[in-house]
Design a protein around this motif. Structure first.
Motif, PDB file in Angstrom:
ATOM      1  N   LEU A 157       0.908  -1.428  -0.151  1.00 24.86           N
ATOM      2  CA  LEU A 157       0.030  -0.069  -0.129  1.00 24.86           C
ATOM      3  C   LEU A 157       0.838   1.203   0.170  1.00 24.86           C
ATOM      4  O   LEU A 157       1.791   1.296   0.734  1.00 24.86           O
ATOM      5  N   ALA A 158       0.597   2.083  -0.846  1.00 24.47           N
ATOM      6  CA  ALA A 158       1.275   3.446  -0.852  1.00 24.47           C
ATOM      7  C   ALA A 158       0.351   4.623  -1.267  1.00 24.47           C
ATOM      8  O   ALA A 158      -0.390   4.551  -2.129  1.00 24.47           O
ATOM      9  N   GLN A 159       0.350   5.723  -0.218  1.00 21.76           N
ATOM     10  CA  GLN A 159      -0.736   6.457  -0.571  1.00 21.76           C
ATOM     11  C   GLN A 159      -1.924   6.471  -0.899  1.00 21.76           C
ATOM     12  O   GLN A 159      -2.621   6.804  -1.631  1.00 21.76           O
ATOM     13  N   GLY A 160      -2.456   5.422  -0.103  1.00 24.24           N
ATOM     14  CA  GLY A 160      -3.884   5.047  -0.176  1.00 24.24           C
ATOM     15  C   GLY A 160      -4.240   3.897  -1.399  1.00 24.24           C
ATOM     16  O   GLY A 160      -5.412   3.571  -1.446  1.00 24.24           O
ATOM     17  N   ARG A 161      -3.133   3.634  -2.246  1.00 20.92           N
ATOM     18  CA  ARG A 161      -3.419   2.606  -3.183  1.00 20.92           C
ATOM     19  C   ARG A 161      -2.690   1.487  -2.822  1.00 20.92           C
ATOM     20  O   ARG A 161      -1.561   1.430  -2.712  1.00 20.92           O
ATOM     21  N   ILE A 162      -3.205   0.320  -3.620  1.00 21.84           N
ATOM     22  CA  ILE A 162      -2.317  -0.903  -3.581  1.00 21.84           C
ATOM     23  C   ILE A 162      -1.664  -0.804  -4.915  1.00 21.84           C
ATOM     24  O   ILE A 162      -2.186  -0.746  -6.200  1.00 21.84           O
ATOM     25  N   ILE A 163       0.052  -0.880  -4.653  1.00 17.77           N
ATOM     26  CA  ILE A 163       0.768  -0.672  -5.914  1.00 17.77           C
ATOM     27  C   ILE A 163       1.323  -2.080  -6.400  1.00 17.77           C
ATOM     28  O   ILE A 163       1.844  -2.241  -7.489  1.00 17.77           O
ATOM     29  N   ALA A 164       1.233  -2.860  -5.610  1.00 12.22           N
ATOM     30  CA  ALA A 164       1.693  -4.417  -5.918  1.00 12.22           C
ATOM     31  C   ALA A 164       1.057  -5.349  -5.192  1.00 12.22           C
ATOM     32  O   ALA A 164       0.552  -5.178  -3.996  1.00 12.22           O
ATOM     33  N   ASP A 165       1.030  -6.756  -5.697  1.00 16.12           N
ATOM     34  CA  ASP A 165       0.057  -7.703  -5.111  1.00 16.12           C
ATOM     35  C   ASP A 165       0.830  -8.919  -5.523  1.00 16.12           C
ATOM     36  O   ASP A 165       1.074  -9.120  -6.789  1.00 16.12           O
ATOM     37  N   GLY A 166       1.016  -9.647  -4.572  1.00 11.15           N
ATOM     38  CA  GLY A 166       1.648 -10.978  -4.990  1.00 11.15           C
ATOM     39  C   GLY A 166       2.435 -11.785  -3.735  1.00 11.15           C
ATOM     40  O   GLY A 166       2.358 -11.551  -2.710  1.00 11.15           O
ATOM     41  N   THR A 167       3.097 -12.988  -4.302  1.00 15.59           N
ATOM     42  CA  THR A 167       3.835 -13.820  -3.441  1.00 15.59           C
ATOM     43  C   THR A 167       5.178 -12.837  -2.817  1.00 15.59           C
ATOM     44  O   THR A 167       5.324 -11.863  -3.561  1.00 15.59           O
ATOM     45  N   PRO A 168       5.631 -13.265  -1.734  1.00 19.09           N
ATOM     46  CA  PRO A 168       6.855 -12.367  -1.160  1.00 19.09           C
ATOM     47  C   PRO A 168       7.744 -12.294  -2.336  1.00 19.09           C
ATOM     48  O   PRO A 168       8.482 -11.180  -2.317  1.00 19.09           O
ATOM     49  N   ASP A 169       8.173 -13.262  -3.078  1.00 16.09           N
ATOM     50  CA  ASP A 169       9.257 -13.147  -4.058  1.00 16.09           C
ATOM     51  C   ASP A 169       8.944 -12.370  -5.124  1.00 16.09           C
ATOM     52  O   ASP A 169       9.762 -11.318  -5.383  1.00 16.09           O
ATOM     53  N   GLN A 170       7.499 -12.335  -5.641  1.00 20.07           N
ATOM     54  CA  GLN A 170       7.147 -11.404  -6.535  1.00 20.07           C
ATOM     55  C   GLN A 170       7.184  -9.870  -6.143  1.00 20.07           C
ATOM     56  O   GLN A 170       7.608  -8.998  -6.848  1.00 20.07           O
ATOM     57  N   VAL A 171       6.865  -9.723  -4.908  1.00 20.69           N
ATOM     58  CA  VAL A 171       6.962  -8.432  -4.626  1.00 20.69           C
ATOM     59  C   VAL A 171       8.370  -8.053  -4.153  1.00 20.69           C
ATOM     60  O   VAL A 171       8.411  -6.837  -4.479  1.00 20.69           O
ATOM     61  N   ARG A 172       9.169  -8.700  -3.609  1.00 21.97           N
ATOM     62  CA  ARG A 172      10.373  -8.281  -3.571  1.00 21.97           C
ATOM     63  C   ARG A 172      11.190  -7.823  -4.780  1.00 21.97           C
ATOM     64  O   ARG A 172      11.854  -7.014  -4.948  1.00 21.97           O
ATOM     65  N   GLY A 173      10.771  -8.549  -5.956  1.00 17.19           N
ATOM     66  CA  GLY A 173      11.505  -8.236  -7.166  1.00 17.19           C
ATOM     67  C   GLY A 173      10.692  -7.213  -7.803  1.00 17.19           C
ATOM     68  O   GLY A 173      11.241  -6.601  -8.941  1.00 17.19           O
ATOM     69  N   ASN A 174       9.694  -6.669  -7.570  1.00 15.46           N
ATOM     70  CA  ASN A 174       8.976  -5.492  -7.996  1.00 15.46           C
ATOM     71  C   ASN A 174       9.456  -4.116  -8.042  1.00 15.46           C
ATOM     72  O   ASN A 174       9.860  -3.915  -6.975  1.00 15.46           O
ATOM     73  N   PRO A 175      10.018  -3.764  -9.234  1.00 17.18           N
ATOM     74  CA  PRO A 175      10.681  -2.277  -9.446  1.00 17.18           C
ATOM     75  C   PRO A 175       9.853  -1.174  -8.447  1.00 17.18           C
ATOM     76  O   PRO A 175      10.412  -0.247  -7.813  1.00 17.18           O
ATOM     77  N   LYS A 176       8.529  -1.254  -8.509  1.00 17.63           N
ATOM     78  CA  LYS A 176       7.628  -0.209  -8.162  1.00 17.63           C
ATOM     79  C   LYS A 176       7.746  -0.201  -6.678  1.00 17.63           C
ATOM     80  O   LYS A 176       7.846   0.766  -5.901  1.00 17.63           O
ATOM     81  N   VAL A 177       7.900  -1.465  -6.248  1.00 15.48           N
ATOM     82  CA  VAL A 177       7.646  -1.398  -4.776  1.00 15.48           C
ATOM     83  C   VAL A 177       9.097  -0.992  -4.082  1.00 15.48           C
ATOM     84  O   VAL A 177       9.141  -0.417  -3.145  1.00 15.48           O
ATOM     85  N   GLN A 178      10.158  -1.430  -4.872  1.00 14.73           N
ATOM     86  CA  GLN A 178      11.542  -1.355  -4.359  1.00 14.73           C
ATOM     87  C   GLN A 178      11.567   0.639  -4.271  1.00 14.73           C
ATOM     88  O   GLN A 178      12.169   0.847  -3.450  1.00 14.73           O
ATOM     89  N   GLU A 179      11.208   1.080  -5.232  1.00 18.78           N
ATOM     90  CA  GLU A 179      11.087   2.403  -5.286  1.00 18.78           C
ATOM     91  C   GLU A 179      10.294   3.002  -4.254  1.00 18.78           C
ATOM     92  O   GLU A 179      10.837   4.135  -3.502  1.00 18.78           O
ATOM     93  N   ALA A 180       9.166   2.627  -3.987  1.00 18.19           N
ATOM     94  CA  ALA A 180       8.153   3.331  -3.140  1.00 18.19           C
ATOM     95  C   ALA A 180       8.642   2.995  -1.543  1.00 18.19           C
ATOM     96  O   ALA A 180       8.277   3.731  -0.562  1.00 18.19           O
ATOM     97  N   TYR A 181       9.168   1.806  -1.433  1.00 18.41           N
ATOM     98  CA  TYR A 181       9.125   1.367   0.082  1.00 18.41           C
ATOM     99  C   TYR A 181      10.560   0.624   0.226  1.00 18.41           C
ATOM    100  O   TYR A 181      11.304   0.894   1.403  1.00 18.41           O
ATOM    101  N   LEU A 182      10.608  -0.535  -0.467  1.00 18.54           N
ATOM    102  CA  LEU A 182      11.978  -1.346   0.087  1.00 18.54           C
ATOM    103  C   LEU A 182      13.092  -0.805  -0.072  1.00 18.54           C
ATOM    104  O   LEU A 182      13.981  -0.997   0.992  1.00 18.54           O
ATOM    105  N   GLY A 183      13.281   0.119  -0.910  1.00 18.33           N
ATOM    106  CA  GLY A 183      14.697   0.688  -1.192  1.00 18.33           C
ATOM    107  C   GLY A 183      15.422   1.173   0.116  1.00 18.33           C
ATOM    108  O   GLY A 183      16.687   0.642   0.331  1.00 18.33           O
ATOM    109  N   GLY A 184      14.819   2.161   0.752  1.00 17.54           N
ATOM    110  CA  GLY A 184      15.167   2.610   2.172  1.00 17.54           C
ATOM    111  C   GLY A 184      15.378   1.661   3.216  1.00 17.54           C
ATOM    112  O   GLY A 184      16.203   1.491   4.195  1.00 17.54           O
ATOM    113  N   ALA A 185      14.100   0.679   3.309  1.00 17.67           N
ATOM    114  CA  ALA A 185      13.999  -0.085   4.585  1.00 17.67           C
ATOM    115  C   ALA A 185      14.569  -1.414   4.586  1.00 17.67           C
ATOM    116  O   ALA A 185      14.773  -1.899   5.585  1.00 17.67           O
ATOM    117  N   HIS A 186      14.906  -1.960   3.274  1.00 19.89           N
ATOM    118  CA  HIS A 186      15.596  -3.271   3.436  1.00 19.89           C
ATOM    119  C   HIS A 186      16.967  -3.515   3.604  1.00 19.89           C
ATOM    120  O   HIS A 186      17.698  -2.744   3.184  1.00 19.89           O
TER     121      HIS A 186
END
Lengths: 380, 254
Positions: free
Chosen positions: B225-254
């Motif tokens: 979830l980012a800014q009230g919208r679901i930006i990605a959906d899937g298994t942990p591996d799919q989400v981990r590899g999703n560039p949109k997620v990396q940008e919005a969230y995982l980039g800094g936190a992981h």
């Protein structure tokens, strides 16, 4: 005893409580309170406080209007004595039923809010009831004169069975007049029953739900409980207790006035409960006894009695003491009550029962190794 | 991959607070028996979404459907009685009651329903409920503390007790709002172990979590979830590899 009815500790507490209550005429005599009139009031306000505690102490809803149910109980009882029979039992049964219905209506409306808003709503309804009783409903309540028994009352049941009275009508129990010590034991029996019922409620699953509502209403709702009917049941039960107490006051002294519905009377039962210990079983009763004791004993003292008491002291000192203490007795007894109340709330927020618990804990710790866990008895 | 039975369906939910669009276009399908994690940066609307599901907040539009029943408009206690229990971010417990009673109360809610004037029994005679509560406390490793006042427990123990309070109801759906927030590493690991243990019971779980360690050790499926919208959906591996997620969230936190 069967675990289904009562736990062992509760039974011991009930027996101890009954013993203390029934021997009151003996142990209160040296304290100057061993006369039936005052003893009856100890019982009556004890019942009022025990019932109030079910709502305030267990459920956590502070009502500032319980005197309304007390007054409704009184009026109902006097009307039963006037219209039906001089026997006390129908008067009390009717009083409990009518005050219960009254509490159901007021509780239903007030419990739409909680916290301070609930308290203010109850206060508003009680003041409305008081004003109705004082003026608008004069045909029912006889206004400021108060409702009392007269020779010309119809008393249809007594008339039907051919009972007739000579002289001033007095409430009876199966033909025996209720007055003096008979009146005290009559009230004492009700206090013991009321205490027993409160014990059962506090120790039942229902009682645990009430405590849980006081502790965390949000969790209760997310646990699947509809909290409103629980709170309303507690409200109605405590209203019925108040009605029972009001009826007893009317039976032992058949004159019902509107002043017993006023907000000061509602406030008094709050003081009793806090003074004795909110949420404990015995505390509210002790609180009621202390307040009624002060009211009767201190207000009867005056400067002459004090002067005689301090006579042995040198001149000047005695008149000074009489002057100072005189402010705190007689009409000024409220000052003493206020002082005691402030001291208790500051130093013993759990009331007198917390003091008792602390003393007991101190003794236990001196005898054995100090206990590290902080277990608390649910209700003492 | 959605071959399972959908037990919770969040359909086209929007939530506005004045001008703020807290949730937009939320569509979420949770499969029976799975652990579904909702992650996202602070202020993404995770807690709002959970509050909408549990009936604490009404959505501006859209519906939440649980096993064919529309939850929208129902009260929290009704939603619980349908079989949904919730663990809060700050444990909501009965601080003035003993640990044992804290766990007995939800068991009574399941047996007696939303209201019962149960004054004729004593607590002592509720032996079946008591035994069940003690068993549950053993499961979460808290039986030694059963007579303590719940308010005096440590934060980790409060959380474990709250979890026991939910589990004893055998809910079909368990909602967990940051179950390890504010916990030490040690407490976090014990909680993960506990959650893994209950995973084998086949209960559906929706978990909101900040801690990636927790999410990737528990979740079968992740929605970001980012800014009230679901930006990605899937298994942990799919989400981990999703560039949109990396940008919005995982980039800094992981």
């Amino acid at each position: 005893m069967n675990a289904n009815l009562m736990s062992r500790n509760d039974l011991v507490l009930l027996l101890g409580f009954s013993l203390v209550v029934l021997t009151m005429p003996i142990w209160l005599a040296p304290l100057g309170a061993g006369y039936p009139d005052l003893l009856q009031r100890f019982m009556i306000y004890g019942i009022f406080a025990v019932g109030f505690n079910i709502l305030f102490g267990l459920t956590g809803y502070l009502s500032f209007g319980h005197a309304a149910f007390f007054g409704v109980g009184s009026y109902t009882a006097v009307w039963s004595l006037k219209l039906l029979t001089l026997d006390a039992i129908p008067a009390m049964v009717l009083a409990v039923i009518i005050s219960g219905i009254f509490a159901l209506i007021i509780g239903f409306l007030c419990l739409r809010r909680s916290g301070i808003y609930f308290s203010i709503l109850t206060l508003a309804f009680a003041q409305m009831s008081y004003n109705l009783a004082y003026s608008v409903l004069t045909p029912i309540t006889n206004g400021e004169t108060g409702l009392q028994l007269t020779l010309s009352d119809p008393r249809v049941i007594d008339a039907a069975v051919g009972h007739s009275f000579v002289g001033q009508p007095i409430p009876t129990l199966f033909g025996t007049p209720i007055g003096g010590y008979a009146g005290f034991y009559f009230c004492a029996a009700f206090l013991i029953i009321a205490f027993f019922v409160a014990q059962r409620i506090a120790g039942s699953p229902f009682g645990m739900m009430l405590k849980a509502i006081k502790s965390n209403q949000t969790r209760m709702q997310f646990t699947g409980f509809n909290t409103r009917p629980y709170a309303l049941s507690a409200f109605v039960i405590s209203g019925m207790y108040a009605g029972l107490a009001g009826a007893l006051l009317a039976v032992t002294d058949p004159l019902a006035g509107a002043e017993r519905m006023q907000w000061t009377a509602s406030g008094e039962v709050v003081l009793m409960t806090i003074l004795g210990g909110v949420g404990t079983l015995v505390g509210p009763v002790i609180g009621a006894w202390i307040i009624k004791y002060f009211e009767n004993i201190l207000s009867a003292l005056n400067d002459n009695i004090l002067a005689r008491f301090f006579d042995v002291l040198p001149d000047g000192v005695d008149s000074f003491l009489v002057k100072v203490i005189g402010k705190f007795v007689g009409d000024g007894w409220h000052l003493t009550l206020g002082l005691v109340f402030v001291i208790i709330v500051i130093f013993l927020p759990g009331g007198i029962m917390e003091g008792v618990r602390r003393i007991a804990a101190a003794f236990r710790n001196r005898g054995s190794t100090p206990r590290t866990s902080n277990q608390t008895q649910a209700a003492e | 991959m959605s071959n399972g039975n959908i037990v919770l369906h969040v359909a086209d939910v929007h939530k506005r607070f004045g001008g703020l669009h807290a949730l937009a276009d939320i569509d979420l399908a949770v499969e029976e028996g799975k652990t579904h994690a909702i992650i996202g940066p602070n202020g993404a609307g995770k807690s709002t979404l959970l509050n909408v599901i549990i009936g604490k907040l009404a959505p501006t539009s859209g519906q939440v459907i649980f096993d064919g029943t529309i939850l929208t408009g129902r009260k929290p206690f009704q939603i619980n009685q349908l079989g949904i229990a919730r663990v809060f971010q700050t444990p909501e417990i009965f601080a003035d009651l003993s640990v044992l009673h804290n766990v007995m109360i939800p068991a009574l809610a399941r047996r007696d329903g939303m209201f019962k004037l149960n004054m004729l029994r004593t607590l002592e005679s509720e032996t079946a409920i008591r035994a069940e509560a003690e068993h549950m406390l053993e499961d979460v490793g808290m039986i030694a503390r059963k007579d303590m006042m719940a308010g005096s427990l440590s934060r980790g123990d409060k959380r474990r007790m709250e979890l026991a309070m939910c589990l004893i109801q055998h809910p079909r759906l368990l909602l967990l709002d940051e179950p390890t927030a504010g916990m030490s590493r040690h407490d976090t690991n014990t909680t993960i172990e506990l959650l893994k243990k209950i995973k084998s019971r086949g209960m559906t779980k929706v978990i909101i979590e900040h801690d990636m360690h927790v999410v990737f050790s528990l979740a079968d499926k992740i929605s970001v979830l980012a800014q009230g919208r679901i930006i990605a959906d899937g298994t942990p591996d799919q989400v981990r590899g999703n560039p949109k997620v990396q940008e919005a969230y995982l980039g800094g936190a992981h």
